[in-house]
Each structure stands twice: as structure tokens, then as C-alpha cells.
Design an enzyme around this catalytic site. Structure first.
Site, PDB file in Angstrom:
ATOM      1  N   ARG A  53      -1.241  13.541   0.670  1.00 37.11           N
ATOM      2  CA  ARG A  53      -1.758  12.181   0.840  1.00 37.11           C
ATOM      3  C   ARG A  53      -2.324  12.087   2.255  1.00 37.11           C
ATOM      4  NH1 ARG A  53       0.754  11.772   4.848  1.00 37.11           N
ATOM      5  NH2 ARG A  53       0.141   9.602   4.922  1.00 37.11           N
ATOM      6  N   GLY A  54      -2.888  10.922   2.574  1.00 38.69           N
ATOM      7  CA  GLY A  54      -3.597  10.789   3.854  1.00 38.69           C
ATOM      8  C   GLY A  54      -5.061  11.157   3.600  1.00 38.69           C
ATOM      9  N   ALA A  55      -5.968  10.307   4.081  1.00 39.85           N
ATOM     10  CA  ALA A  55      -7.386  10.450   3.708  1.00 39.85           C
ATOM     11  C   ALA A  55      -7.961  11.865   3.935  1.00 39.85           C
ATOM     12  CB  ALA A  55      -8.204   9.384   4.424  1.00 39.85           C
ATOM     13  N   GLN A 201       6.151   6.196   4.467  1.00 42.66           N
ATOM     14  CA  GLN A 201       5.463   7.314   5.124  1.00 42.66           C
ATOM     15  C   GLN A 201       5.803   7.369   6.612  1.00 42.66           C
ATOM     16  OE1 GLN A 201       3.995   5.219   2.964  1.00 42.66           O
ATOM     17  NE2 GLN A 201       2.281   6.149   1.901  1.00 42.66           N
ATOM     18  N   ASP A 242      -8.234   4.765   5.834  1.00 39.87           N
ATOM     19  CA  ASP A 242      -8.655   5.441   4.613  1.00 39.87           C
ATOM     20  C   ASP A 242     -10.133   5.254   4.336  1.00 39.87           C
ATOM     21  OD1 ASP A 242      -5.643   4.824   4.279  1.00 39.87           O
ATOM     22  OD2 ASP A 242      -6.127   6.496   2.952  1.00 39.87           O
ATOM     23  N   LYS A 253      -3.324   1.523   5.284  1.00 39.23           N
ATOM     24  CA  LYS A 253      -2.064   1.247   4.586  1.00 39.23           C
ATOM     25  C   LYS A 253      -1.658  -0.216   4.692  1.00 39.23           C
ATOM     26  CE  LYS A 253      -0.201   3.552   2.608  1.00 39.23           C
ATOM     27  NZ  LYS A 253      -0.537   3.562   1.170  1.00 39.23           N
TER      28      LYS A 253
HETATM   29  O1  MRU Z   1      -1.067   6.197   0.749  1.00 39.43           O
HETATM   30  P1  MRU Z   1      -1.271   7.213   1.822  1.00 39.43           P
HETATM   31  O2  MRU Z   1       0.003   7.803   2.338  1.00 39.43           O
HETATM   32  O3  MRU Z   1      -2.258   8.281   1.416  1.00 39.43           O
HETATM   33  O4  MRU Z   1      -1.909   6.390   3.009  1.00 39.43           O
HETATM   34  C1  MRU Z   1      -2.240   7.030   4.202  1.00 39.43           C
HETATM   35  C2  MRU Z   1      -2.776   6.109   5.227  1.00 39.43           C
HETATM   36  O5  MRU Z   1      -2.886   4.911   5.019  1.00 39.43           O
HETATM   37  C3  MRU Z   1      -3.248   6.720   6.495  1.00 39.43           C
HETATM   38  O6  MRU Z   1      -3.098   5.819   7.550  1.00 39.43           O
HETATM   39  C4  MRU Z   1      -4.727   7.079   6.365  1.00 39.43           C
HETATM   40  O7  MRU Z   1      -4.954   7.865   5.232  1.00 39.43           O
HETATM   41  C5  MRU Z   1      -5.223   7.801   7.560  1.00 39.43           C
HETATM   42  S1  MRU Z   1      -4.664   9.477   7.587  1.00 39.43           S
HETATM   43  C6  MRU Z   1      -5.176  10.232   8.991  1.00 39.43           C
END
Ligand code: MRU
Length: 358
Positions: A53-55, A201, A242, A253
Site C-alpha cells: 500500500r502507499g501510492a 498505518q 495519494d 489518508k
Molecule cells: O491506504 P494506504 O495505506 O495505501 O494510504 C497511504 C497514504 O495515505 C499515504 O499517505 C500516501 O499513499 C502517500 S505514500 C508516500
């Protein structure tokens, strides 16, 4: 970065076993498990259930997903269908579509017998580029931390939300990269880690990775940031994103918006760190961005270690209650002090982004 003193990335290609390796993030922090992705379905599932996960990491996984599709069946229809399914696996992070589009463009017109090699090289390149971008985000953001430290001559307290750490990227992280750079330079930093309900997270991943790198941090409930800011115990906030619109509005998030409002009210600088792959240059109005709604079980159930050190999932809500689980919110540009990108820091605005990215 490090886990128990050993250097890792979040994703890599295992030539010997012809598989993509990931760290299964649904098992952290209590179990460290490396998992093989062998088919495009494995990649889609890993994104959906948030093993990755994470963009930026979602983007990297999708790129390798195309590689896995070619390995399975080197057939244009199958590859096209796989690319569409990959894009649909999570709706909000734009890096997913960005990476799949980049892969498909690269593969256009490539000879069948060269397709796999070209795809693998491009997926690796997407990941290498992300590492470089995140490192530069760190060097650019470091200047802000240094400035605060030079004025304060004491520990710089930084609040972050969710996990925009190295586990959300390939290495370094976005929001955490300036923090890691400051720590490596010997600047005393302390991080307030928002727990980030419902999937935690912050506590499961951000605190875990900061611990492994030896960065001082304290987990707080998501609603604690406001009073800490009122007490002058937060010098700055840095979060990830994201999807950032060309207007400077930021999707991140759920809960990011409320933190930005509190920061604005308390005159605490609020920065968003991002690689350019997270910019959506097409959508102009934040109301048009698809906001992911996830299973309400993520709210009603929590997972942890029981008294015998076994991982256990328990229900914490009344059995008859309904719950709603929106995964992201939108922070309007007016609440953002600046965007920290691989090319420099800019205003969260069309003009600001336009100056860095022509
Ligand atoms: O739902 P997730 O865990 O994928 O959400 C992640 C986030 O909101 C992060 O802040 C975002 O992807 C930036 S990652 C460098």
C-alpha cells in the site's frame, strides 16, 4: 532501509525464482513475512488487500503486475485486460494508473520476443526512479527541518499521519525522507505518529520503521494532534499524498484534512511530500476524485497479539451497529504551507507546481 539491521526495499524481482518479492504489510508489525507474487492476480490481490500500500509502492507493484501478466501469457488481449484490472484494484492513488499507463506505452510496438525484457527493465526503472525522487524529497525537506533546528536549537517535533514512510514507497518514503535525512545528519528529531485508524498505518508501520531506523517517535491517538499544537509541541507537520491536483489540493489518508485545519489554526507549518508521479494533471475539481470506501470490518474489528503472542482479530463494536469507512479525504491547497517534491519546494498552487514542472 533497515529491518533488524538488514537493508531492504519494499519490492524487488527475484531472478532465480522468477517472482516478485514483497514484504507483506498486513502482517506488520508483529510478523515480518516476505511473499512471492507469481501471477498478475497475485499483484492485484496484494494491492486490494493492502499487502502493499502507499501510492508509490502501489505504482511499483502495478508495474511488476504487467511483467507477471507477460510471464503468464504473452498475449496482447490478456495483457490489456490485466492492465485494466490492475488500474481498478484501488481507486484513489493516481500512481497506479500512472505506472500502468507508462508500462503500456513503453510496450507499444515492441516485438513479442522482447516484450518481457522491456517490461522488466521498465518496472525496475519505475522503482529506481521512485527511490531517487524520494531521496531528493528528503534532501529538499531537510532544509526546512534544518531551518527550524537552527532557530530552536532543540529537538524538532514533527507530526505525521498514516504511513508515508519507506514502506509506502520503494525506499526512503516521502514524508519520512526529510526526517531520515535530518536524523542521519545528527539533527535531533522526534516524530508524533498519528495512529491512523482504522488500519493503523501510523502505529503498525510508521512507528515500526522509525524504530528500526532509530528515530525517536511517540504514537498518539488521531485526535491528539490539536492539543499538542496548542501546547507548542509540534514544530511542523509532514504528510504524504495519494493524489495531488494541479491546483495544489491534496488527497491523502482520512484525517489529514482535520490535521491541516488544526495546523492552520495554530500557525504550524503543514507540508505535503510527493514525487511528481502523484500529481494528477487532468482532474481540476477535487469533487471528481474517486474516494475509496473500504469494508467496514476494518473499523469494527482490530487485530493484535493475544496473551500467548498469537495474532488475533476481535470485534470491538456492538454487533448491531453499522459503520462507514472512507479511506481518504481532501485537504484544500489554502491549508498547505508547501509541497516538497523531487524538484524542490513549491506553493500548493497551479503557479507553484507550474514553476517546478513545466
Ligand atoms: O491506504 P494506504 O495505506 O495505501 O494510504 C497511504 C497514504 O495515505 C499515504 O499517505 C500516501 O499513499 C502517500 S505514500 C508516500
Amino acid at each position: 532501509m533497515n529491518i533488524e539491521g538488514k537493508e531492504y526495499r519494499t519490492i524487488w524481482f527475484d531472478e532465480k525464482n522468477q517472482a516478485v518479492k514483497i514484504i507483506d504489510q498486513t502482517k506488520l508489525p508483529h510478523q515480518f513475512i516476505i511473499k512471492d507474487l507469481k501471477t498478475v492476480k497475485d499483484a492485484i490481490n496484494a494491492i486490494k488487500v493492502m499487502e502493499v500500500r502507499g501510492a508509490p509502492l502501489i505504482g511499483g507493484t502495478a508495474a511488476y503486475g504487467i511483467v507477471l501478466a507477460i510471464m503468464e501469457k504473452n498475449d496482447p488481449n490478456f495483457i490489456k485486460k490485466s492492465s485494466e484490472e490492475l488500474i481498478q484494484s484501488r481507486p484513489t492513488a493516481i500512481n497506479l494508473k500512472w505506472a500502468v499507463d507508462r508500462m503500456m506505452k513503453k510496450l507499444t510496438g515492441v516485438n513479442n520476443n522482447e516484450l518481457l525484457k522491456v517490461a522488466l527493465d521498465e518496472a525496475k526503472e519505475i522503482c529506481e526512479e521512485d527511490i531517487k525522487f524520494c531521496e531528493n524529497i528528503g534532501l529538499n525537506g531537510l532544509k526546512i527541518i534544518e531551518e527550524i533546528y537552527n532557530k530552536k536549537k532543540d529537538t524538532v517535533n514533527i507530526l505525521t499521519h498514516c504511513n508515508a514512510g519507506w514502506l509506502a514507497t520503494i525506499n526512503w518514503g516521502t514524508a519520512t525522507s526529510p526526517i531520515y535525512h535530518a536524523h542521519k545528519k545528527g539533527i535531533p528529531v522526534h516524530v508524533w505518529v498519528d495512529e491512523t485508524r482504522p488500519r493503523n498505518q501510523g502505529s503498525n508501520l510508521t512507528s515500526y520503521e522509525l524504530n528500526e531506523e532509530g528515530v525517536s517517535n511517540t504514537i498518539i491517538a488521531d485526535n491528539t494532534g490539536g492539543i499538542l499544537m496548542q501546547r507548542g509541541e509540534v514544530d511542523m507537520c509532514i504528510v504524504g499524498t495519494d493524489r495531488t491536483l494541479s491546483t495544489g489540493d491534496v488527497v491523502n489518508k482520512i484525517g489529514t484534512y482535520l490535521k491541516a485545519l488544526a495546523a492552520h489554526d495554530n500557525k504550524v507549518p503543514f507540508y505535503v511530500a510527493l514525487p511528481s508521479s502523484t500529481i494528477d494533471w487532468d482532474i481540476k475539481d477535487f469533487k471528481d476524485i474517486p474516494i475509496e470506501e473500504r469494508n467496514s470490518e476494518e473499523l469494527s474489528h482490530v487485530e493484535g497479539l493475544d496473551e500467548n503472542n498469537n495474532v488475533k482479530k476481535v470485534l470491538i463494536y456492538p454487533k448491531k451497529s453499522r459503520a462507514m469507512n472512507l479511506a481518504f479525504d481532501i485537504t484544500p491547497a489554502k491549508y498547505i504551507t508547501g509541497l516538497i517534491t523531487e524538484k524542490g519546494i513549491c506553493d500548493a498552487s497551479k503557479e507553484g507546481l507550474g514553476k517546478l514542472f513545466k
